[in-house]
Write a protein that holds these residues in place. Structure first.
Motif, PDB file in Angstrom:
ATOM      1  N   UNK A   1       0.863  -1.184   0.000  1.00 56.67           N
ATOM      2  CA  UNK A   1       0.000   0.000   0.000  1.00 56.67           C
ATOM      3  C   UNK A   1       0.896   1.229   0.000  1.00 56.67           C
ATOM      4  N   UNK A   2       0.621   2.151  -0.897  1.00 60.06           N
ATOM      5  CA  UNK A   2       1.401   3.376  -1.013  1.00 60.06           C
ATOM      6  C   UNK A   2       0.642   4.528  -0.372  1.00 60.06           C
ATOM      7  N   UNK A   3       1.251   5.137   0.658  1.00 60.10           N
ATOM      8  CA  UNK A   3       0.665   6.304   1.328  1.00 60.10           C
ATOM      9  C   UNK A   3       1.490   7.524   0.952  1.00 60.10           C
ATOM     10  N   UNK A   4       0.825   8.530   0.389  1.00 58.42           N
ATOM     11  CA  UNK A   4       1.489   9.740  -0.095  1.00 58.42           C
ATOM     12  C   UNK A   4       1.003  10.934   0.713  1.00 58.42           C
ATOM     13  N   UNK A   5       1.924  11.635   1.355  1.00 61.29           N
ATOM     14  CA  UNK A   5       1.583  12.910   1.992  1.00 61.29           C
ATOM     15  C   UNK A   5       1.842  14.011   0.969  1.00 61.29           C
ATOM     16  N   UNK A   6       0.772  14.513   0.378  1.00 57.54           N
ATOM     17  CA  UNK A   6       0.907  15.476  -0.725  1.00 57.54           C
ATOM     18  C   UNK A   6       0.667  16.906  -0.250  1.00 57.54           C
ATOM     19  N   UNK A   7       1.109  17.196   0.966  1.00 53.10           N
ATOM     20  CA  UNK A   7       0.891  18.521   1.550  1.00 53.10           C
ATOM     21  C   UNK A   7       1.418  19.640   0.660  1.00 53.10           C
ATOM     22  N   UNK A   8       2.610  19.444   0.088  1.00 56.97           N
ATOM     23  CA  UNK A   8       3.238  20.494  -0.723  1.00 56.97           C
ATOM     24  C   UNK A   8       3.085  20.248  -2.227  1.00 56.97           C
ATOM     25  N   UNK A   9       2.319  19.216  -2.596  1.00 55.98           N
ATOM     26  CA  UNK A   9       2.071  18.935  -4.009  1.00 55.98           C
ATOM     27  C   UNK A   9       0.711  19.411  -4.472  1.00 55.98           C
ATOM     28  N   UNK A  10      -0.270  19.360  -3.562  1.00 55.71           N
ATOM     29  CA  UNK A  10      -1.619  19.809  -3.884  1.00 55.71           C
ATOM     30  C   UNK A  10      -1.626  21.309  -4.180  1.00 55.71           C
ATOM     31  N   UNK A  11      -2.195  21.670  -5.321  1.00 51.43           N
ATOM     32  CA  UNK A  11      -2.217  23.062  -5.748  1.00 51.43           C
ATOM     33  C   UNK A  11      -0.972  23.488  -6.493  1.00 51.43           C
ATOM     34  N   UNK A  12       0.046  22.630  -6.499  1.00 52.67           N
ATOM     35  CA  UNK A  12       1.356  22.971  -7.079  1.00 52.67           C
ATOM     36  C   UNK A  12       1.646  22.170  -8.340  1.00 52.67           C
TER      37      UNK A  12
ATOM     38  N   UNK B   1      -1.466  20.204 -12.517  1.00 55.38           N
ATOM     39  CA  UNK B   1      -2.555  21.176 -12.683  1.00 55.38           C
ATOM     40  C   UNK B   1      -3.294  21.430 -11.377  1.00 55.38           C
ATOM     41  N   UNK B   2      -2.558  21.312 -10.285  1.00 56.84           N
ATOM     42  CA  UNK B   2      -3.121  21.544  -8.963  1.00 56.84           C
ATOM     43  C   UNK B   2      -3.619  20.295  -8.275  1.00 56.84           C
ATOM     44  N   UNK B   3      -3.828  19.221  -9.046  1.00 57.45           N
ATOM     45  CA  UNK B   3      -4.369  17.987  -8.470  1.00 57.45           C
ATOM     46  C   UNK B   3      -3.359  17.255  -7.601  1.00 57.45           C
ATOM     47  N   UNK B   4      -2.079  17.557  -7.778  1.00 59.94           N
ATOM     48  CA  UNK B   4      -1.072  16.980  -6.903  1.00 59.94           C
ATOM     49  C   UNK B   4      -0.061  16.101  -7.599  1.00 59.94           C
ATOM     50  N   UNK B   5       0.776  15.478  -6.786  1.00 58.21           N
ATOM     51  CA  UNK B   5       1.932  14.726  -7.285  1.00 58.21           C
ATOM     52  C   UNK B   5       1.522  13.473  -8.049  1.00 58.21           C
ATOM     53  N   UNK B   6       0.445  12.833  -7.618  1.00 58.23           N
ATOM     54  CA  UNK B   6      -0.021  11.640  -8.332  1.00 58.23           C
ATOM     55  C   UNK B   6      -0.382  11.998  -9.764  1.00 58.23           C
ATOM     56  N   UNK B   7      -1.102  13.081  -9.930  1.00 58.80           N
ATOM     57  CA  UNK B   7      -1.483  13.547 -11.270  1.00 58.80           C
ATOM     58  C   UNK B   7      -0.251  13.987 -12.058  1.00 58.80           C
TER      59      UNK B   7
ATOM     60  N   UNK C   1      -3.593   2.975  -3.103  1.00 57.19           N
ATOM     61  CA  UNK C   1      -3.010   4.307  -2.925  1.00 57.19           C
ATOM     62  C   UNK C   1      -3.860   5.105  -1.943  1.00 57.19           C
ATOM     63  N   UNK C   2      -3.200   5.667  -0.950  1.00 55.44           N
ATOM     64  CA  UNK C   2      -3.852   6.557   0.008  1.00 55.44           C
ATOM     65  C   UNK C   2      -3.190   7.917  -0.117  1.00 55.44           C
ATOM     66  N   UNK C   3      -3.997   8.934  -0.390  1.00 47.70           N
ATOM     67  CA  UNK C   3      -3.474  10.292  -0.519  1.00 47.70           C
ATOM     68  C   UNK C   3      -3.841  11.107   0.719  1.00 47.70           C
ATOM     69  N   UNK C   4      -2.828  11.734   1.301  1.00 45.64           N
ATOM     70  CA  UNK C   4      -3.016  12.607   2.460  1.00 45.64           C
ATOM     71  C   UNK C   4      -2.637  14.020   2.028  1.00 45.64           C
ATOM     72  N   UNK C   5      -3.308  15.001   2.572  1.00 47.38           N
ATOM     73  CA  UNK C   5      -2.998  16.377   2.201  1.00 47.38           C
ATOM     74  C   UNK C   5      -3.331  17.337   3.319  1.00 47.38           C
ATOM     75  N   UNK C   6      -3.080  18.592   3.067  1.00 43.92           N
ATOM     76  CA  UNK C   6      -3.360  19.631   4.043  1.00 43.92           C
ATOM     77  C   UNK C   6      -4.210  20.724   3.411  1.00 43.92           C
ATOM     78  N   UNK C   7      -4.949  21.417   4.248  1.00 43.70           N
ATOM     79  CA  UNK C   7      -5.744  22.559   3.811  1.00 43.70           C
ATOM     80  C   UNK C   7      -5.084  23.873   4.213  1.00 43.70           C
TER      81      UNK C   7
END
Length: 372
Positions: free
Chosen positions: A190-201, A204-210, A220-226
């Motif tokens: 299982x791949x867990x991605x903390x995309x705190x600094x990828x989301x919006x960046x 096209x803003x969707x994050x590192x996976x995109x 795949x589990x995606x974690x992020x921050x608001x």
């Protein structure tokens, strides 16, 4: 006795040049800010502020956890996040830190193995410590070392979890998610991605996976921050419906925390709507290209960045440069051990869509004066 012990410990911290203190930031237009994670400047966007004001119709606070009185407009935000990330569901936490700690400690059990990147964020490290899993650290972004660790140890465990930042917060580099996903698939992990600094960046803003043109999947589990590109407060996890259902029932930092204030939730919903248009992320990428050009001219970087995080490593000169910048109304805090290894002290320069080419020049000139 206790007071004397604390005083002694504080003195030791000071003697080792590791003392931290709170530094108030002037939020007026008189300061040039290169430390903020507000990459898209959404924290001060007028439409977001209006949405926050409108959210006050629900009251200032949520008054309880999501399982008691605190489930107000939160599910609207979760639906928006799931749609934005292309997943079946999402769950919002009170902070990004609480998300990593809560998700990892809930999912990873005794008899499981966690493989964690050496430079993962502190919240990931703490989540791993709270879990009952065994933890092995693989060298930063080193897929060969990761594979070797799995080959040597993987057969002894029930489940394998590969955990990584999407974009690393102190270096701004990007995890090789395409290769990590391949390894996760190969070893039924299982791949867990903390995309705190990828989301919006990225993506096209969707994050590192995109960014890697990878589609969300069951493993795949995606974690992020608001609280970074979204400009608000809170964290989230998204993935399959069963994951969300399980976390609602088991994740302690979700169950036992008061939920986000509804006005903050309203602001985050508006931020995501603005982010979906894509023009803000394009503007950020354009600014990154401009910063690359300027920083190269001053020999502060050798290669182009893809993210807005620039680690300008000045070692023992770092804190002197940082203090001089602040005296000149440039907010750019120096980063030192233990946040980064000794000998890699740096200015963590964080750029956003509000910066101009002239701002980058002013920053570089002020740094240059100290170096000369």
């Amino acid at each position: 006795m206790f007071k004397r012990e604390l005083q002694k410990e504080i003195e030791n911290i000071k003697n080792n040049n590791l003392y931290r203190f709170l530094r108030k930031k002037d939020n007026t237009n008189n300061i040039l800010d290169f430390s903020s994670n507000d990459y898209l400047c959404l924290s001060k966007h007028p439409e977001v502020i209006d949405a926050v004001k409108d959210g006050l119709k629900y009251g200032f606070g949520s008054t309880g956890s999501r399982l008691t009185s605190g489930d107000i407009n939160h599910q609207i935000l979760e639906e928006k996040i799931a749609e934005f990330k292309g997943t079946e569901g999402a769950l919002v936490y009170s902070t990004g830190y609480a998300t990593n700690v809560g998700v990892i400690s809930s999912l990873c059990k005794k008899g499981d193995l966690i493989l964690s990147d050496k430079l993962n964020h502190a919240s990931i490290i703490d989540g791993c410590r709270l879990s009952k899993s065994d933890v092995l650290i693989y060298n930063h972004c080193d897929v060969n070392h990761l594979r070797d660790l799995i080959e040597e140890n993987g057969n002894n465990y029930n489940n394998l979890f590969i955990i990584t930042d999407g974009v690393f917060s102190m270096d701004g580099d990007i995890a090789p998610l395409d290769k990590l996903k391949k390894i996760a698939d190969e070893y039924n992990g299982i791949l867990i991605i903390d995309d705190a600094h990828g989301t919006g960046v990225l993506g096209n803003g969707r994050g590192t996976l995109k960014h890697f043109n990878l589609k969300p999947s069951d493993n795949i589990i995606q974690i992020g921050t608001l609280s970074k590109a979204v400009g608000g407060l809170g964290g989230f996890v998204c993935g399959i419906e069963e994951l969300i259902e399980y976390l609602i029932n088991t994740s302690r930092s979700f169950i036992y925390s008061t939920s986000l204030p509804p006005c903050v939730v309203s602001g985050c919903i508006k931020s995501l709507e603005l982010m979906e248009r894509g023009d803000l992320t394009k503007k950020l990428q354009k600014n990154i290209k401009t910063a690359n050009k300027i920083f190269k001219e001053y020999n502060f970087i050798k290669e182009d960045n893809l993210t807005p995080i620039y680690p300008l490593i000045f070692k023992e000169k770092t804190m002197e440069i940082s203090e001089n910048l602040i005296k000149n109304n440039i907010f750019c805090v120096g980063i030192r051990y233990p946040t980064v290894p000794k000998g890699l002290e740096r200015l963590r320069v964080s750029i956003n869509i509000g910066h101009s080419e002239g701002d980058f020049g002013v920053l570089c000139e002020c740094i240059k004066k100290v170096l000369n």
